[in-house]
Design a protein around this motif. Structure first.
Motif, PDB file in Angstrom:
ATOM      1  N   ILE A 126      -9.262  -2.293   9.031  1.00  0.00           N
ATOM      2  CA  ILE A 126      -8.784  -0.991   9.485  1.00  0.00           C
ATOM      3  C   ILE A 126      -9.608   0.090   8.810  1.00  0.00           C
ATOM      4  N   GLY A 127     -10.125   1.019   9.598  1.00  0.00           N
ATOM      5  CA  GLY A 127     -10.830   2.167   9.067  1.00  0.00           C
ATOM      6  C   GLY A 127      -9.975   3.414   9.228  1.00  0.00           C
ATOM      7  N   VAL A 128     -10.060   4.310   8.276  1.00  0.00           N
ATOM      8  CA  VAL A 128      -9.312   5.564   8.325  1.00  0.00           C
ATOM      9  C   VAL A 128     -10.308   6.707   8.416  1.00  0.00           C
ATOM     10  N   ASN A 129     -10.117   7.556   9.418  1.00  0.00           N
ATOM     11  CA  ASN A 129     -10.962   8.743   9.579  1.00  0.00           C
ATOM     12  C   ASN A 129     -10.149   9.962   9.202  1.00  0.00           C
ATOM     13  N   ARG A 130     -10.694  10.743   8.330  1.00  0.00           N
ATOM     14  CA  ARG A 130     -10.042  11.996   7.946  1.00  0.00           C
ATOM     15  C   ARG A 130     -10.869  13.139   8.529  1.00  0.00           C
ATOM     16  N   THR A 131     -10.609  13.413   9.818  1.00  0.00           N
ATOM     17  CA  THR A 131     -11.423  14.396  10.520  1.00  0.00           C
ATOM     18  C   THR A 131     -11.109  15.824  10.116  1.00  0.00           C
ATOM     19  N   ASN A 132      -9.907  16.040   9.681  1.00  0.00           N
ATOM     20  CA  ASN A 132      -9.542  17.343   9.129  1.00  0.00           C
ATOM     21  C   ASN A 132      -8.374  17.146   8.180  1.00  0.00           C
ATOM     22  N   SER A 133      -7.944  18.149   7.555  1.00  0.00           N
ATOM     23  CA  SER A 133      -6.903  18.013   6.539  1.00  0.00           C
ATOM     24  C   SER A 133      -5.502  17.852   7.119  1.00  0.00           C
ATOM     25  N   HIS A 134      -5.356  17.932   8.445  1.00  0.00           N
ATOM     26  CA  HIS A 134      -4.025  17.885   9.039  1.00  0.00           C
ATOM     27  C   HIS A 134      -3.557  16.479   9.383  1.00  0.00           C
ATOM     28  N   TYR A 135      -4.468  15.567   9.686  1.00  0.00           N
ATOM     29  CA  TYR A 135      -4.040  14.212  10.021  1.00  0.00           C
ATOM     30  C   TYR A 135      -5.183  13.225   9.863  1.00  0.00           C
ATOM     31  N   GLU A 136      -4.792  11.944   9.818  1.00  0.00           N
ATOM     32  CA  GLU A 136      -5.761  10.858   9.750  1.00  0.00           C
ATOM     33  C   GLU A 136      -5.716  10.108  11.075  1.00  0.00           C
ATOM     34  N   THR A 137      -6.824   9.515  11.460  1.00  0.00           N
ATOM     35  CA  THR A 137      -6.847   8.624  12.615  1.00  0.00           C
ATOM     36  C   THR A 137      -7.355   7.267  12.148  1.00  0.00           C
ATOM     37  N   TYR A 138      -7.032   6.247  12.922  1.00  0.00           N
ATOM     38  CA  TYR A 138      -7.327   4.879  12.527  1.00  0.00           C
ATOM     39  C   TYR A 138      -8.145   4.184  13.602  1.00  0.00           C
ATOM     40  N   GLU A 139      -8.972   3.239  13.172  1.00  0.00           N
ATOM     41  CA  GLU A 139      -9.749   2.417  14.085  1.00  0.00           C
ATOM     42  C   GLU A 139      -9.833   1.019  13.472  1.00  0.00           C
ATOM     43  N   VAL A 140     -10.145   0.034  14.306  1.00  0.00           N
ATOM     44  CA  VAL A 140     -10.345  -1.325  13.823  1.00  0.00           C
ATOM     45  C   VAL A 140     -11.819  -1.656  14.010  1.00  0.00           C
ATOM     46  N   SER A 144      -1.686   6.122  13.850  1.00  0.00           N
ATOM     47  CA  SER A 144      -1.022   5.259  12.866  1.00  0.00           C
ATOM     48  C   SER A 144      -1.761   3.934  12.781  1.00  0.00           C
ATOM     49  N   ARG A 145      -1.612   3.315  11.640  1.00  0.00           N
ATOM     50  CA  ARG A 145      -2.227   1.999  11.435  1.00  0.00           C
ATOM     51  C   ARG A 145      -1.632   0.997  12.413  1.00  0.00           C
ATOM     52  N   ASP A 146      -0.314   1.057  12.607  1.00  0.00           N
ATOM     53  CA  ASP A 146       0.355   0.124  13.511  1.00  0.00           C
ATOM     54  C   ASP A 146      -0.151   0.255  14.946  1.00  0.00           C
ATOM     55  N   ALA A 147      -0.425   1.479  15.388  1.00  0.00           N
ATOM     56  CA  ALA A 147      -0.935   1.680  16.751  1.00  0.00           C
ATOM     57  C   ALA A 147      -2.325   1.054  16.902  1.00  0.00           C
ATOM     58  N   ALA A 148      -3.166   1.192  15.886  1.00  0.00           N
ATOM     59  CA  ALA A 148      -4.506   0.598  15.934  1.00  0.00           C
ATOM     60  C   ALA A 148      -4.425  -0.923  15.941  1.00  0.00           C
ATOM     61  N   VAL A 149      -3.567  -1.486  15.104  1.00  0.00           N
ATOM     62  CA  VAL A 149      -3.403  -2.944  15.044  1.00  0.00           C
ATOM     63  C   VAL A 149      -2.846  -3.468  16.368  1.00  0.00           C
ATOM     64  N   SER A 150      -1.878  -2.792  16.927  1.00  0.00           N
ATOM     65  CA  SER A 150      -1.285  -3.209  18.195  1.00  0.00           C
ATOM     66  C   SER A 150      -2.325  -3.221  19.315  1.00  0.00           C
ATOM     67  N   ALA A 151      -3.159  -2.198  19.373  1.00  0.00           N
ATOM     68  CA  ALA A 151      -4.204  -2.134  20.401  1.00  0.00           C
ATOM     69  C   ALA A 151      -5.226  -3.248  20.205  1.00  0.00           C
ATOM     70  N   TRP A 152      -5.634  -3.499  18.952  1.00  0.00           N
ATOM     71  CA  TRP A 152      -6.598  -4.564  18.666  1.00  0.00           C
ATOM     72  C   TRP A 152      -6.028  -5.930  19.048  1.00  0.00           C
TER      73      TRP A 152
END
Length: 71
Positions: A23-37, A54-62
């Motif tokens: 799982i990778g975490v992207n911090r594109t701005n200070s308001h939220y994080e996005t996740y990728e696998v 969310s991490r769970d959403a990324a895992v579910s999609a993968w």
């Protein structure tokens, strides 16, 4: 599943490797994080559109696999 536990990632759907999806975490701005696998063996990246918030959403999609029908 216990609190703070996440589902296990399935093997990479392209190369089949079981050990390298992460799982990778992207911090594109200070308001939220996005996740990728990411598969670190074949470099397949699953990035949501819109981004997974969310991490769970990324895992579910993968872990989602198309149903295979055999004739």
């Amino acid at each position: 599943m216990k609190r703070n536990e996440h589902p296990r990632l399935l093997p990479c759907p392209f190369c089949g490797d079981e050990d390298t999806p992460t799982i990778g975490v992207n911090r594109t701005n200070s308001h939220y994080e996005t996740y990728e696998v990411i598969c670190t063996k074949c470099y397949l990246r699953l990035i949501g559109e819109p981004p997974f918030k969310s991490r769970d959403a990324a895992v579910s999609a993968w872990n989602h696999r198309a149903e295979v029908k055999y004739d």
